[in-house]
Design a protein around this motif. Structure first.
Motif, short mmCIF file in Angstrom:
data_model
loop_
_atom_site.label_atom_id
_atom_site.label_comp_id
_atom_site.label_asym_id
_atom_site.label_seq_id
_atom_site.Cartn_x
_atom_site.Cartn_y
_atom_site.Cartn_z
N GLU A 233 28.05 26.89 26.57
CA GLU A 233 27.48 26.36 25.34
C GLU A 233 26.82 25.01 25.57
OE1 GLU A 233 29.95 26.71 21.63
OE2 GLU A 233 31.42 27.48 23.06
N LEU A 234 27.33 24.28 26.56
CA LEU A 234 26.81 22.94 26.86
C LEU A 234 25.66 22.97 27.86
CD1 LEU A 234 30.30 21.22 27.11
CD2 LEU A 234 28.65 20.93 25.26
N GLY A 235 25.23 24.20 28.22
CA GLY A 235 24.02 24.33 29.02
C GLY A 235 24.21 24.62 30.49
N VAL A 236 25.47 24.85 30.94
CA VAL A 236 25.73 25.13 32.35
C VAL A 236 26.46 26.47 32.48
CG1 VAL A 236 26.96 24.37 34.42
CG2 VAL A 236 25.81 22.70 32.98
N ASP A 237 25.93 27.36 33.30
CA ASP A 237 26.53 28.69 33.50
C ASP A 237 27.75 28.54 34.41
OD1 ASP A 237 27.09 31.34 33.58
OD2 ASP A 237 25.37 31.92 34.81
N TRP A 238 28.87 28.25 33.81
CA TRP A 238 30.08 27.91 34.58
C TRP A 238 31.27 28.66 33.98
CZ3 TRP A 238 31.88 22.11 35.19
CH2 TRP A 238 33.07 22.07 35.91
N VAL A 239 31.71 29.69 34.68
CA VAL A 239 32.92 30.44 34.34
C VAL A 239 33.72 30.54 35.62
CG1 VAL A 239 33.89 32.60 33.46
CG2 VAL A 239 31.72 31.75 32.55
N ASP A 240 34.77 29.73 35.73
CA ASP A 240 35.50 29.68 37.00
C ASP A 240 36.87 29.05 36.78
OD1 ASP A 240 35.94 30.13 39.66
OD2 ASP A 240 34.48 28.67 40.39
N GLY A 241 37.66 29.00 37.83
CA GLY A 241 39.00 28.42 37.76
C GLY A 241 39.78 28.71 39.02
N ALA A 242 41.08 28.94 38.87
CA ALA A 242 41.95 29.17 40.03
C ALA A 242 42.69 30.49 39.88
CB ALA A 242 42.94 28.03 40.17
N TYR A 243 42.78 31.21 40.99
CA TYR A 243 43.58 32.42 41.05
C TYR A 243 44.94 32.11 41.67
CZ TYR A 243 39.50 35.33 40.02
OH TYR A 243 38.41 35.92 39.41
N ARG A 244 45.98 32.76 41.16
CA ARG A 244 47.32 32.61 41.74
C ARG A 244 47.87 33.98 42.09
NH1 ARG A 244 46.71 28.98 37.84
NH2 ARG A 244 46.75 26.81 38.52
N GLY A 245 48.57 34.02 43.21
CA GLY A 245 49.13 35.28 43.66
C GLY A 245 50.33 35.05 44.54
N ILE A 246 50.77 36.11 45.19
CA ILE A 246 51.85 36.00 46.17
C ILE A 246 51.36 36.49 47.52
CG2 ILE A 246 53.76 36.18 44.53
CD1 ILE A 246 54.04 39.16 45.50
N GLY A 247 51.86 35.85 48.56
CA GLY A 247 51.58 36.26 49.92
C GLY A 247 52.88 36.42 50.68
N VAL A 248 52.78 36.98 51.86
CA VAL A 248 53.96 37.20 52.70
C VAL A 248 53.63 36.81 54.14
CG1 VAL A 248 54.89 39.08 51.28
CG2 VAL A 248 53.26 39.60 53.13
N PRO A 249 54.65 36.58 54.97
CA PRO A 249 54.39 36.35 56.40
C PRO A 249 53.66 37.54 57.02
CG PRO A 249 56.66 35.81 55.83
CD PRO A 249 56.08 36.49 54.63
N LYS A 250 52.83 37.27 58.01
CA LYS A 250 52.06 38.35 58.65
C LYS A 250 52.95 39.43 59.26
CE LYS A 250 47.45 36.67 59.78
NZ LYS A 250 46.86 37.66 58.89
N SER A 251 54.17 39.06 59.61
CA SER A 251 55.08 40.02 60.24
C SER A 251 55.65 41.04 59.25
CB SER A 251 56.24 39.28 60.92
OG SER A 251 56.96 38.50 59.98
N THR A 252 55.36 40.88 57.97
CA THR A 252 55.89 41.80 56.95
C THR A 252 55.22 43.17 57.10
OG1 THR A 252 56.14 39.92 55.44
CG2 THR A 252 56.27 42.12 54.48
N PRO A 253 55.99 44.26 57.25
CA PRO A 253 55.41 45.59 57.45
C PRO A 253 54.56 46.04 56.26
CG PRO A 253 57.75 45.58 58.00
CD PRO A 253 57.45 44.27 57.32
N PRO A 254 53.53 46.88 56.52
CA PRO A 254 52.64 47.34 55.44
C PRO A 254 53.36 47.99 54.28
CG PRO A 254 51.71 47.90 57.58
CD PRO A 254 53.09 47.36 57.84
N GLU A 255 54.40 48.78 54.57
CA GLU A 255 55.09 49.45 53.48
C GLU A 255 55.85 48.47 52.59
OE1 GLU A 255 57.80 49.72 57.16
OE2 GLU A 255 55.65 49.87 56.69
N VAL A 256 56.30 47.37 53.18
CA VAL A 256 57.00 46.34 52.40
C VAL A 256 55.99 45.56 51.56
CG1 VAL A 256 58.49 44.31 52.51
CG2 VAL A 256 58.83 46.19 54.12
N ARG A 257 54.81 45.30 52.13
CA ARG A 257 53.75 44.63 51.36
C ARG A 257 53.37 45.48 50.13
NH1 ARG A 257 49.40 42.94 56.14
NH2 ARG A 257 50.95 42.22 57.67
N LYS A 258 53.26 46.78 50.34
CA LYS A 258 52.92 47.69 49.25
C LYS A 258 54.00 47.68 48.17
CE LYS A 258 50.99 51.24 47.09
NZ LYS A 258 49.87 51.00 46.15
#
Length: 315
Positions: A233-258
């Protein structure tokens, strides 16, 4: 009778199906920011709903704050990949920070398994500030370049990027003051030790009697803040922010990530979670392991280009 038996079977099997998605031991939920900010608030929401869905286990929230989240993320792959250690992760932080080169990890070292919500950028000032509107803010900023100070969560974070974006878009020069997290920033903003903050909608909503929002980066005005204009509305095309999620150590097996991804999706779709998120200004999203590669490729490209435009990482 057959239909009745079939229905009863589904009822009896439902707890078993739920139990299969629940961890078999207590979860350690690691936070990269101090208590009191949006990441902590969202973890507390999830803790409540997770206890309802998985009553046999506890979700134990741990904090390892520092370097705008970079301390925890640089150490997350040292945690056991047992599915019992999950880490709160944030975008664009995990793209921006490695580009700056001051952290001990690279974006590809982070293994997100679910992105659960998004919080739009918002500009706020203390309630006692003489600045009443965004027009007042721009007038004050142009009258005294480099004088107005705005707090934010972390260096080279979503708040930092939004601050630089605002300066460039409106042709002003304000000073960015990084804090370890939103919780640490709160008292400085509400005590007028800084002139305002580039923060998130959740902070504005949870402190509505003590701060004054001036503009928000959404497509439409927030239903809980109908008097606050959007940057569009103020004249700038700005739609943004921060995403939050969860991550795991790389050693976590695929089935556990799922399994963890599916569990967090169930939390996000719980009516209680939807209510808690709406009250706090969180916009729920559901990005699980099946969509993760494409999502991260798109966001990494977007934020890398944004970092270059903002000059992050240049010495």
């Amino acid at each position: 009778m057959k239909k009745l038996l079939a229905a009863l079977s589904l009822v009896l099997l439902a707890p078993m199906a739920l139990a299969q998605t629940c961890p078999d031991k207590n979860l350690l939920y690691w936070q990269a920011f101090p208590p009191g900010g949006e990441s902590d608030l969202s973890a507390r929401h999830q803790q409540v709903v997770l206890k309802k869905r998985c009553p046999a286990i506890e979700t134990i929230i741990q904090y390892k704050a520092g370097a705008g989240g970079g301390l925890m993320w640089g150490q997350m792959n040292q945690l056991p990949g047992d599915g019992l250690n999950v880490v709160g992760v944030n975008l664009p932080h995990i793209v921006f920070q490695p580009l700056e080169g001051q952290v001990q990890y690279k974006t590809q070292d982070i293994t997100p398994v679910f992105w659960f919500h998004y919080t739009p950028d918002i500009l706020v000032v203390p309630e006692q500030s003489p600045i009443k509107t965004f027009a007042d803010f721009i007038k004050a900023a142009k009258a005294s370049p480099g004088k107005l100070s705005l707090g934010g969560s972390g260096q080279n974070s979503a708040n930092h990027a939004a601050h630089e974006r605002m300066n460039a878009a409106f042709g002003v020069k304000t000073i960015y003051v990084p804090f370890k997290g939103t919780g640490d920033m709160a008292s400085s903003v509400m005590g007028a030790q800084v002139d305002g903050a580039m923060t998130y909608t959740a902070f504005a909503i949870n402190n509505k009697s003590r701060i004054r929002p001036l503009a928000v980066a959404m497509e439409k005005r927030h239903p809980l803040m109908p008097d606050v204009p959007t940057f569009k509305e103020l004249g700038v095309d700005w739609v943004d922010g921060a995403y939050r999620g969860i991550g795991v150590p790389k050693s976590t097996p695929p089935e556990v990530r799922k399994r963890l991804s599916d569990l967090w999706a169930a939390l996000n779709n719980d009516p209680e979670m939807k209510e808690l998120a709406a009250k706090s200004g969180f916009e729920l999203v559901n990005v699980g392991v099946d969509q993760m590669d494409a999502f991260m490729k798109e966001k990494t490209k977007l934020y890398t280009e944004g970092a270059q435009r903002l000059g992050l990482g240049k010495k």
